[in-house]
Write an enzyme that holds these catalytic residues in place. Structure first.
Site, PDB file in Angstrom:
ATOM      1  N   LYS A   8      45.435  56.732  60.543  1.00 15.59           N
ATOM      2  CA  LYS A   8      45.307  56.907  59.091  1.00 15.59           C
ATOM      3  C   LYS A   8      45.467  55.558  58.399  1.00 15.59           C
ATOM      4  O   LYS A   8      46.562  55.023  58.273  1.00 15.59           O
ATOM      5  CB  LYS A   8      46.360  57.878  58.561  1.00 15.59           C
TER       6      LYS A   8
ATOM      7  N   CYS B 297      54.844  41.379  55.434  1.00 14.78           N
ATOM      8  CA  CYS B 297      56.226  41.743  55.747  1.00 14.78           C
ATOM      9  C   CYS B 297      56.986  40.566  56.355  1.00 14.78           C
ATOM     10  O   CYS B 297      58.210  40.553  56.337  1.00 14.78           O
ATOM     11  CB  CYS B 297      56.259  42.953  56.665  1.00 14.78           C
TER      12      CYS B 297
ATOM     13  N   GLU C  79      57.575  49.742  61.563  1.00 16.68           N
ATOM     14  CA  GLU C  79      57.559  48.316  61.231  1.00 16.68           C
ATOM     15  C   GLU C  79      57.582  48.256  59.710  1.00 16.68           C
ATOM     16  O   GLU C  79      56.610  48.637  59.064  1.00 16.68           O
ATOM     17  CB  GLU C  79      56.310  47.673  61.840  1.00 16.68           C
TER      18      GLU C  79
ATOM     19  N   GLU D  15      62.359  43.223  48.564  1.00 13.63           N
ATOM     20  CA  GLU D  15      61.066  42.737  49.058  1.00 13.63           C
ATOM     21  C   GLU D  15      60.078  42.770  47.891  1.00 13.63           C
ATOM     22  O   GLU D  15      59.779  43.839  47.357  1.00 13.63           O
ATOM     23  CB  GLU D  15      60.551  43.625  50.198  1.00 13.63           C
TER      24      GLU D  15
HETATM   25  P1  NDP Z   1      53.516  52.627  51.846  1.00 13.33           P
HETATM   26  O1  NDP Z   1      54.663  52.524  52.740  1.00 13.33           O
HETATM   27  O2  NDP Z   1      53.496  53.661  50.792  1.00 13.33           O
HETATM   28  O3  NDP Z   1      52.152  52.811  52.675  1.00 13.33           O
HETATM   29  C1  NDP Z   1      51.958  52.542  54.029  1.00 13.33           C
HETATM   30  C2  NDP Z   1      51.160  53.655  54.690  1.00 13.33           C
HETATM   31  O4  NDP Z   1      51.918  54.866  54.667  1.00 13.33           O
HETATM   32  C3  NDP Z   1      49.853  53.978  53.964  1.00 13.33           C
HETATM   33  O5  NDP Z   1      48.869  54.359  54.909  1.00 13.33           O
HETATM   34  C4  NDP Z   1      50.240  55.159  53.107  1.00 13.33           C
HETATM   35  O6  NDP Z   1      49.144  55.946  52.737  1.00 13.33           O
HETATM   36  C5  NDP Z   1      51.164  55.909  54.054  1.00 13.33           C
HETATM   37  N1  NDP Z   1      52.072  56.823  53.406  1.00 13.33           N
HETATM   38  C6  NDP Z   1      52.482  56.846  52.118  1.00 13.33           C
HETATM   39  N2  NDP Z   1      53.311  57.878  51.897  1.00 13.33           N
HETATM   40  C7  NDP Z   1      53.421  58.554  53.061  1.00 13.33           C
HETATM   41  C8  NDP Z   1      54.128  59.722  53.480  1.00 13.33           C
HETATM   42  N3  NDP Z   1      54.914  60.399  52.643  1.00 13.33           N
HETATM   43  N4  NDP Z   1      54.037  60.124  54.759  1.00 13.33           N
HETATM   44  C9  NDP Z   1      53.273  59.445  55.626  1.00 13.33           C
HETATM   45  N5  NDP Z   1      52.553  58.340  55.294  1.00 13.33           N
HETATM   46  C10 NDP Z   1      52.638  57.892  54.034  1.00 13.33           C
HETATM   47  O7  NDP Z   1      53.313  51.221  51.194  1.00 13.33           O
HETATM   48  P2  NDP Z   1      52.613  50.952  49.788  1.00 13.33           P
HETATM   49  O8  NDP Z   1      51.194  50.786  50.050  1.00 13.33           O
HETATM   50  O9  NDP Z   1      52.943  51.967  48.758  1.00 13.33           O
HETATM   51  O10 NDP Z   1      53.323  49.628  49.386  1.00 13.33           O
HETATM   52  C11 NDP Z   1      54.563  49.699  48.681  1.00 13.33           C
HETATM   53  C12 NDP Z   1      55.498  48.613  49.150  1.00 13.33           C
HETATM   54  O11 NDP Z   1      55.737  48.771  50.534  1.00 13.33           O
HETATM   55  C13 NDP Z   1      54.961  47.209  49.029  1.00 13.33           C
HETATM   56  O12 NDP Z   1      55.134  46.695  47.761  1.00 13.33           O
HETATM   57  C14 NDP Z   1      55.796  46.517  50.066  1.00 13.33           C
HETATM   58  O13 NDP Z   1      57.053  46.218  49.554  1.00 13.33           O
HETATM   59  C15 NDP Z   1      55.925  47.538  51.160  1.00 13.33           C
HETATM   60  N6  NDP Z   1      54.930  47.394  52.230  1.00 13.33           N
HETATM   61  C16 NDP Z   1      55.313  46.810  53.385  1.00 13.33           C
HETATM   62  C17 NDP Z   1      54.383  46.623  54.393  1.00 13.33           C
HETATM   63  C18 NDP Z   1      54.765  45.973  55.643  1.00 13.33           C
HETATM   64  O14 NDP Z   1      53.895  45.435  56.330  1.00 13.33           O
HETATM   65  N7  NDP Z   1      56.020  46.003  56.034  1.00 13.33           N
HETATM   66  C19 NDP Z   1      53.006  47.024  54.251  1.00 13.33           C
HETATM   67  C20 NDP Z   1      52.701  47.669  53.005  1.00 13.33           C
HETATM   68  C21 NDP Z   1      53.640  47.835  52.054  1.00 13.33           C
HETATM   69  P3  NDP Z   1      48.350  55.723  51.348  1.00 13.33           P
HETATM   70  O15 NDP Z   1      48.556  54.309  50.964  1.00 13.33           O
HETATM   71  O16 NDP Z   1      46.961  56.051  51.725  1.00 13.33           O
HETATM   72  O17 NDP Z   1      48.922  56.684  50.380  1.00 13.33           O
END
Ligand code: NDP
Length: 455
Positions: free
Chosen positions: A154, A263, A229, A356
């Protein structure tokens, strides 16, 4: 079926639309993966290796198309996007070496022979973010397939395009139908369904610590294996005896790469007090010269943020009275731009140094001695990455060992290599990706006892 409007963050225009998956599509993908599993796990190790090599070659053949898609959809400089797609091909190539090396053990016991096997888990759900869409997907897909699992991937709703291409490339490369399935839909629906689905044996997730917590909690109902991660607030520790100019020259790419949406971003620069002025003086031109602009321009070094929401969040860390020491350039007009920004001096307890930010904002935090540097580096809930800069080899190793982090580099700002383990301490995650370690998380150890002297 409804559609996802895929936005290009540099223009704020709709790039294309793709079908939006929901629970029904997730269930169908899991069913396809489950049906494909018995035959896939039975493919000989050599043939599975060959298919992964073919997939790697298919990625290389489409290298420029995938790089352009990623550059436009994620807003990343085209040069960086090309590098990421090369890493995707390399990751499939690296794990093509795994099926024939998933070794078990024989263990001396009384009355027979005891041996272990590394068995695949079955159907694994892979949930990936928007910051490195295909790269992070490949870190999960490649070891999962190499170990004989079937996959439901996904991608983030903001960046589904390259994952959807990968599904097509996998079929073209000869992977059997159902082995790699992609569902592009919202995390709160599709991600959640994968976490709850009784036929999914494991979730591998990259994203925010907040969503990671929810996934860990949701996975308990079916005792799923989970690797996470998550976020980071990594320290870039610069001692006064370091090559301060080299540390300052490397600092911008360590935190402003991918517009800070990384990250591994070293978003806290801890500088020994006596070197702060020299460090900032060397950092200033390096930050001001960063070329921020059109991701498809070959000269661009930093693109826009992923979305208006992300820009708003980042801006909240730089209020009117923030101690802005250096501010780089950013274009006007459409696009989710934010200039590279250095805050100095900052206390380690300030909000910008604690949370972060996931944007191009870095805090410079002075320290007085090695003990304080290590204490400050460790005063965070995170532990993903980091750097230490010093000419004193013993100190370099002492600090590298003392910082509570999964990855740390000495006199360098790099974090990730395909052949070495990557993952976090503390609330930065659970488990390791890449290198040989990732395979442990896509297999179960089976112990078989064969009685040779009666039962
Ligand atoms: P999320 O953690 O929301 O998204 C990461 C993935 O998880 C996406 O595919 C998202 O889907 C999915 N997801 C969201 N909600 C759920 C759920 N309840 N159950 C299962 N999967 C879910 O990150 P964001 O995109 O909202 O980013 C927000 C913050 O997260 C950033 O500002 C940053 O601080 C952090 N982040 C950290 C990352 C890293 O590499 N460590 C990467 C991305 C974000 P969808 O987006 O399609 O809704």
């Amino acid at each position: 079926m409804s559609t996802i409007e895929v936005i290009e963050p540099a223009t704020e225009q709709v790039m294309t639309e793709v079908p939006r998956a929901g629970i029904e599509e997730v269930d169908a993908a899991v069913a396809r993966a489950k049906a494909a599993f018995p035959a896939w796990r039975a493919v000989s190790p050599g043939d599975r290796a060959g298919l992964l090599l073919d997939l790697s070659a298919a990625v290389e053949d489409c290298h420029e198309t995938l790089a352009q898609l990623e550059a436009r959809n994620a807003g990343k400089p085209i040069g960086d996007a090309r590098g990421e797609i090369e890493m995707v091909a390399e990751t499939f190539r690296y794990y093509a070496g795994a099926p024939e090396r998933l070794l078990g053990r024989t263990i001396p016991v009384a009355g027979g022979v005891d041996m272990t096997f590394r068995e695949p888990l079955g159907v694994v759900g892979l949930i990936v973010p928007w910051n490195f869409p295909l790269t992070i997907a490949s870190w999960k897909v490649a070891p999962a397939l190499a170990a004989g699992n079937c996959v439901v991937l996904k991608p983030a709703e903001l960046t589904p395009l390259t994952a959807l291409e990968l599904e097509v490339l996998a079929l073209d490369a000869g992977l059997p139908e159902g082995v790699l399935n992609v569902v592009a839909g919202p995390g709160s629906v599709c991600g959640r369904r994968l976490v709850e689905h009784p036929d999914v044996a494991k979730i591998a997730f990259t994203g925010s610590t907040e969503v990671g917590r929810g996934i860990a909690a949701g996975a308990t109902a079916t005792i799923k294996r989970v690797t996470l991660e998550l976020g980071g607030k990594s320290a870039n520790v610069v001692f006064a005896d370091a090559d301060v100019e080299a540390a300052a020259a490397a600092a911008p790419s360590a935190v402003f790469g991918n517009a800070g949406q990384d990250c591994c971003a070293r978003s806290r620069i801890l500088v020994e007090r006596g070197a702060v002025d020299d460090f900032l003086a060397a950092l200033q031109p390096a930050v001001e010269e960063i070329a921020v602009g059109d991701p498809l321009d070959e000269a661009t070094q930093m693109g826009p943020l992923i979305s208006a929401d992300q820009r708003e969040t980042v801006a909240s860390y730089v209020p009117e009275d923030a101690p802005v020491a250096i501010r780089g350039r950013a274009p006007e007009g459409p696009g989710y731009w934010f200039p590279p920004t250095v805050l100095a001096p900052v206390a380690n307890s300030d909000r910008a140094a604690v949370e972060e930010i996931f944007g191009p904002v870095v805090c410079v935090i002075p320290f007085d001695d090695e003990e304080e540097a290590v204490r400050l580096a460790n005063e965070t809930i995170y532990g993903l990455s980091g750097s230490v800069w010093t000419r004193d080899g013993a100190r370099a190793l002492r600090v590298a060992r003392a910082v509570e982090t999964g990855v740390i580099s000495i006199n360098s700002n790099t974090s990730v290599r395909v052949s070495t383990p990557f993952g976090g301490f503390k609330q930065s995650g659970v488990g390791r990706e890449l290198g040989p370690d990732a395979l442990d998380h896509y297999t179960e150890v089976k112990n078989v006892y064969y009685a040779t002297e009666g039962s």
